[in-house]
Design a protein around this motif. Structure first.
Motif, PDB file in Angstrom:
ATOM      1  N   TYR A   5     -22.645 -15.673  -0.060  1.00  0.00           N
ATOM      2  CA  TYR A   5     -23.461 -14.454  -0.017  1.00  0.00           C
ATOM      3  C   TYR A   5     -22.880 -13.443   0.973  1.00  0.00           C
ATOM      4  N   THR A   6     -22.439 -13.912   2.126  1.00  0.00           N
ATOM      5  CA  THR A   6     -21.823 -13.016   3.118  1.00  0.00           C
ATOM      6  C   THR A   6     -20.549 -12.406   2.560  1.00  0.00           C
ATOM      7  N   LEU A   7     -19.743 -13.237   1.902  1.00  0.00           N
ATOM      8  CA  LEU A   7     -18.499 -12.744   1.311  1.00  0.00           C
ATOM      9  C   LEU A   7     -18.791 -11.711   0.221  1.00  0.00           C
ATOM     10  N   GLU A   8     -19.807 -11.976  -0.588  1.00  0.00           N
ATOM     11  CA  GLU A   8     -20.169 -11.021  -1.639  1.00  0.00           C
ATOM     12  C   GLU A   8     -20.619  -9.688  -1.046  1.00  0.00           C
ATOM     13  N   ASP A   9     -21.412  -9.735   0.015  1.00  0.00           N
ATOM     14  CA  ASP A   9     -21.872  -8.492   0.657  1.00  0.00           C
ATOM     15  C   ASP A   9     -20.692  -7.690   1.207  1.00  0.00           C
ATOM     16  N   ASN A  10     -19.740  -8.373   1.844  1.00  0.00           N
ATOM     17  CA  ASN A  10     -18.579  -7.668   2.398  1.00  0.00           C
ATOM     18  C   ASN A  10     -17.718  -7.058   1.307  1.00  0.00           C
ATOM     19  N   LEU A  11     -17.483  -7.832   0.246  1.00  0.00           N
ATOM     20  CA  LEU A  11     -16.656  -7.313  -0.849  1.00  0.00           C
ATOM     21  C   LEU A  11     -17.338  -6.141  -1.549  1.00  0.00           C
ATOM     22  N   THR A  12     -18.653  -6.239  -1.707  1.00  0.00           N
ATOM     23  CA  THR A  12     -19.391  -5.132  -2.331  1.00  0.00           C
ATOM     24  C   THR A  12     -19.294  -3.870  -1.489  1.00  0.00           C
ATOM     25  N   TYR A  13     -19.370  -4.037  -0.167  1.00  0.00           N
ATOM     26  CA  TYR A  13     -19.253  -2.873   0.720  1.00  0.00           C
ATOM     27  C   TYR A  13     -17.879  -2.223   0.583  1.00  0.00           C
ATOM     28  N   TRP A  14     -16.819  -3.035   0.638  1.00  0.00           N
ATOM     29  CA  TRP A  14     -15.475  -2.455   0.562  1.00  0.00           C
ATOM     30  C   TRP A  14     -15.194  -1.849  -0.805  1.00  0.00           C
ATOM     31  N   LEU A  15     -15.777  -2.433  -1.839  1.00  0.00           N
ATOM     32  CA  LEU A  15     -15.595  -1.848  -3.168  1.00  0.00           C
ATOM     33  C   LEU A  15     -16.294  -0.497  -3.258  1.00  0.00           C
ATOM     34  N   SER A  16     -17.440  -0.374  -2.574  1.00  0.00           N
ATOM     35  CA  SER A  16     -18.144   0.911  -2.575  1.00  0.00           C
ATOM     36  C   SER A  16     -17.368   1.988  -1.822  1.00  0.00           C
ATOM     37  N   GLN A  17     -16.446   1.570  -0.952  1.00  0.00           N
ATOM     38  CA  GLN A  17     -15.640   2.533  -0.202  1.00  0.00           C
ATOM     39  C   GLN A  17     -14.384   2.978  -0.950  1.00  0.00           C
ATOM     40  N   SER A  18     -14.113   2.384  -2.111  1.00  0.00           N
ATOM     41  CA  SER A  18     -12.852   2.676  -2.805  1.00  0.00           C
ATOM     42  C   SER A  18     -12.740   4.146  -3.211  1.00  0.00           C
TER      43      SER A  18
ATOM     44  N   GLN B 176      -9.780   6.828  -2.077  1.00  0.00           N
ATOM     45  CA  GLN B 176      -8.979   7.650  -2.993  1.00  0.00           C
ATOM     46  C   GLN B 176      -9.115   9.128  -2.659  1.00  0.00           C
ATOM     47  N   LEU B 177     -10.314   9.568  -2.278  1.00  0.00           N
ATOM     48  CA  LEU B 177     -10.533  10.969  -1.919  1.00  0.00           C
ATOM     49  C   LEU B 177      -9.732  11.343  -0.678  1.00  0.00           C
TER      50      LEU B 177
ATOM     51  N   GLU C 179       8.495  12.860  15.349  1.00  0.00           N
ATOM     52  CA  GLU C 179       8.088  13.572  14.141  1.00  0.00           C
ATOM     53  C   GLU C 179       6.712  13.091  13.722  1.00  0.00           C
ATOM     54  N   PRO C 180       5.944  13.924  13.042  1.00  0.00           N
ATOM     55  CA  PRO C 180       4.593  13.524  12.633  1.00  0.00           C
ATOM     56  C   PRO C 180       4.643  12.412  11.594  1.00  0.00           C
ATOM     57  N   TYR C 181       3.518  11.696  11.499  1.00  0.00           N
ATOM     58  CA  TYR C 181       3.418  10.587  10.545  1.00  0.00           C
ATOM     59  C   TYR C 181       3.450  11.110   9.117  1.00  0.00           C
ATOM     60  N   VAL C 182       4.259  10.468   8.301  1.00  0.00           N
ATOM     61  CA  VAL C 182       4.348  10.807   6.882  1.00  0.00           C
ATOM     62  C   VAL C 182       3.929   9.584   6.080  1.00  0.00           C
ATOM     63  N   ARG C 183       2.951   9.759   5.251  1.00  0.00           N
ATOM     64  CA  ARG C 183       2.440   8.643   4.465  1.00  0.00           C
ATOM     65  C   ARG C 183       3.493   8.168   3.482  1.00  0.00           C
ATOM     66  N   PRO C 184       3.760   6.821   3.419  1.00  0.00           N
ATOM     67  CA  PRO C 184       4.749   6.309   2.460  1.00  0.00           C
ATOM     68  C   PRO C 184       4.352   6.626   1.025  1.00  0.00           C
ATOM     69  N   ALA C 185       5.328   6.748   0.187  1.00  0.00           N
ATOM     70  CA  ALA C 185       5.078   7.109  -1.212  1.00  0.00           C
ATOM     71  C   ALA C 185       4.302   6.008  -1.937  1.00  0.00           C
ATOM     72  N   GLU C 186       4.537   4.761  -1.539  1.00  0.00           N
ATOM     73  CA  GLU C 186       3.885   3.651  -2.242  1.00  0.00           C
ATOM     74  C   GLU C 186       2.492   3.349  -1.705  1.00  0.00           C
ATOM     75  N   HIS C 187       1.995   4.177  -0.759  1.00  0.00           N
ATOM     76  CA  HIS C 187       0.708   3.893  -0.133  1.00  0.00           C
ATOM     77  C   HIS C 187      -0.434   3.931  -1.150  1.00  0.00           C
ATOM     78  N   SER C 188      -0.443   4.926  -2.007  1.00  0.00           N
ATOM     79  CA  SER C 188      -1.525   5.056  -2.999  1.00  0.00           C
ATOM     80  C   SER C 188      -1.559   3.859  -3.946  1.00  0.00           C
ATOM     81  N   ALA C 189      -0.370   3.434  -4.370  1.00  0.00           N
ATOM     82  CA  ALA C 189      -0.304   2.276  -5.267  1.00  0.00           C
ATOM     83  C   ALA C 189      -0.788   1.014  -4.563  1.00  0.00           C
ATOM     84  N   LEU C 190      -0.448   0.896  -3.262  1.00  0.00           N
ATOM     85  CA  LEU C 190      -0.877  -0.270  -2.498  1.00  0.00           C
ATOM     86  C   LEU C 190      -2.399  -0.302  -2.361  1.00  0.00           C
ATOM     87  N   VAL C 191      -3.014   0.852  -2.086  1.00  0.00           N
ATOM     88  CA  VAL C 191      -4.468   0.927  -1.974  1.00  0.00           C
ATOM     89  C   VAL C 191      -5.123   0.554  -3.311  1.00  0.00           C
ATOM     90  N   ALA C 192      -4.555   1.042  -4.422  1.00  0.00           N
ATOM     91  CA  ALA C 192      -5.099   0.727  -5.742  1.00  0.00           C
ATOM     92  C   ALA C 192      -5.024  -0.776  -6.020  1.00  0.00           C
TER      93      ALA C 192
END
Length: 552
Positions: free
Chosen positions: A373-386, A390-391, A467-480
């Motif tokens: 139940y705890t694991l389900e609650d945590n996963l549900t929370y992180w899924l709601s943040q997806s 992306q935004l 130099e300022p931080y530059v987001r890697p090109a594969e970051h979006s794919a990794l998040v997905a």
């Protein structure tokens, strides 16, 4: 007066001092912070954190924090690479504890069998207690420890070890040693609730042993020492009544049964006591009391069967397992029933589960369900943040600093210079003030000095950024990909929950079936006794009427 000797410090190096927060968090049971500090120390190549003993401590924190999958390979690696026997013994013990918590009893026994030689003092008692649970054998180490140690509120695990050893000795035929161990528990007079309950259990066990050997008076005396409100009070009161009946002291048995008669019909001992109390009244020669007692018992059993049906309906509801586990601690408390608003009244269910709550399979089922139940609650929370993730990634796309970092640094340096000049000017002005005013300003100036030092440090840190931080090109794919992993893990967790919830319901329904069968049996006994008393009363009235007619 002799000079005070300074206590020798255990800190011998700078690295000992930097490793200190890990030990502090461990003893404060802040295992997450302790693991973070341990990781930082290892990253900084702290020699203390890299020692085998520190790795054992890391494994213990991981195990306590609920990370068995990371802990097992850590201990296996230690065992493969260490030559230190004490470290190996500690690793084998904690592996055995890990396997025991996972209900892998055979693996736990194999791991515990690898412990050889001297154990670290801090885990010796815990090792012997785990050994008594797994092997049930009275080892020489255990016997030696029991001779040296004593029952104390600060170490309740010693009491459990003592009880387990007593049971083992009684099973093996060493009755004298087993009775002595139980008597040591029975003589406990402290305030620890766990040890008080264990003491009651020991007294009840001693009473049963005395009853088996025909020493009814001795058994009765043991039972008189059991608290009437403790965990084992119901069994003790019923055993006390039976001991009094066997001693032909029926008047002494009645108060114990009357006390039980006032308790919940869901308790097995109460169900037997209701029938026994009516029987005692009848044997005492009080048919009216016996009849009244049978009528009240019949009514109580009828209400108990009705409550059982409601309990079955409660456990069949969809969200009951989750609510039951979330409110488990307060459900079992007498003064507070709900931590959150529950949709059903658990007071109609939980009284029937007193014995089941002491069952290891049921507790393991609840433990696994709680984790899911705890694991389900945590996963549900992180899924709601997806969607928010992306935004954020979409808004960050194509964003450039445009030289903003250099502008911030320039402003910060200018502000720092002005503040230093103003501080110097204020310090000169304070020289013209009185000594008392100068001291007050001195405190403020020291505080400003600390703030300026921190500002200097931050400016230097930011200046090192090339130099300022530059987001890697594969970051979006990794998040997905991570979002897909969360969805997959959530589906798997819900599948496991759907498999385990029926197991919990089945265990509860089996316990309710035992109560129903027992209550139906005693209900029938009460009705038969009531009918017999009615018949005997009618026969007595007929006999009295016949005698009166004959006399006339």
């Amino acid at each position: 007066m002799p000079p005070v000797q300074a206590q020798e410090s255990h800190i011998t190096s700078r690295e000992d001092l930097s490793y200190g927060p890990v030990i502090f968090d461990f003893y404060q049971q802040n295992y997450f912070l302790g693991l973070v500090e341990q990781s930082v120390a290892q990253t900084n190549k702290n020699s203390v954190a890299l020692q085998d003993s520190a790795q054992v401590l890391k494994g213990v924190m991981q195990l306590s924090y609920g990370m068995p999958n990371a802990t097992e390979p850590l201990f296996q690696s230690l065992l493969a690479n260490t030559n230190n026997r004490a470290v190996a013994n500690a690793a084998w013990y904690h592996l055995a504890r890990l396997y025991y918590n996972k209900s892998e009893i055979a693996a736990a026994k194999r791991a515990l069998a690898e412990v050889r030689g001297e154990l670290p003092q801090e885990i010796r008692l815990d090792y012997l207690y785990l050994s008594s649970l797994l092997n049930g054998a009275a080892s020489e180490d255990s016997k030696a420890l029991l001779k040296q140690a004593r029952l104390a509120d600060s170490s309740p695990q010693y009491g459990y070890l003592l009880f387990n050893m007593a049971v083992t000795q009684l099973r093996s035929g060493a009755n004298e040693e087993g009775v002595k161990a139980l008597e040591q528990l029975a003589n406990y007079t402290g305030d620890n609730r766990e040890l008080q309950a264990l003491s009651d259990r020991a007294k009840h066990g001693l009473a049963q042993l005395a009853t088996q050997t025909g020493e009814l008076v001795r058994a009765w005396n043991y039972l008189r020492g059991v608290r009437t409100t403790g965990l084992y009070s119901n069994r003790a009161l019923l055993s006390y009544a039976w001991a009094a009946i066997k001693l032909k002291q029926f008047a002494s048995a009645i108060p114990a049964l009357q006390l039980l008669d006032q308790r919940s019909i869901a308790i097995a001992e109460v169900q037997e006591a209701k029938v026994l109390l009516a029987h005692l009244y009848e044997q005492e020669g009080s048919p009216r009391k016996a009849l009244k007692s049978n009528l009240l018992a019949e009514k109580a059993f009828k209400e108990g069967i009705a409550t059982l049906r409601e309990a079955r309906a409660i456990i069949a509801k969809q969200d009951v397992p989750r609510e039951f586990i979330e409110n488990l601690e307060v459900i079992m408390d007498e003064t507070d029933w709900y931590r959150a608003n529950a949709s059903v009244d658990y007071r109609k269910l939980t009284p029937f589960l007193i014995d089941l709550m002491a069952s290891n399979p049921f507790n393991e089922t609840l433990k696994d369900l709680a984790a899911l139940y705890t694991l389900e609650d945590n996963l549900t929370y992180w899924l709601s943040q997806s969607e928010q993730h992306q935004l954020i990634l979409k808004n960050m796309a194509g964003v450039s600093d445009g030289g903003e970092l250099e502008q911030i640094l320039a402003r910060s340096r200018g502000l720092n210079t002005r503040l230093k000049d103003q501080k110097a000017e204020i310090r000169l002005n304070t020289l013209t003030l009185s000594e008392a005013a100068t001291e007050r300003f001195q405190v403020l100036l020291e505080s400003v000095e600390r703030d300026l030092t921190l500002l200097d440090d931050k400016i230097q840190q930011v200046s090192r950024i090339k130099e300022p931080y530059v987001r890697p090109a594969e970051h979006s794919a990794l998040v997905a990909v991570n979002h897909q992993r969360i969805e997959s893990a959530l589906a798997q967790t819900r599948e496991l929950i759907s498999m385990l919830e029926p197991v919990m319901r089945k265990l509860v329904n089996l316990e309710l079936a035992k109560h129903e069968e027992r209550m139906n049996y005693y209900w029938a006994q009460s009705r038969l006794a009531k009918a017999r008393l009615f018949d005997s009363t009618l026969l007595e009235l007929e006999h009295t009427r016949s005698s009166s007619s004959t006399t006339e």
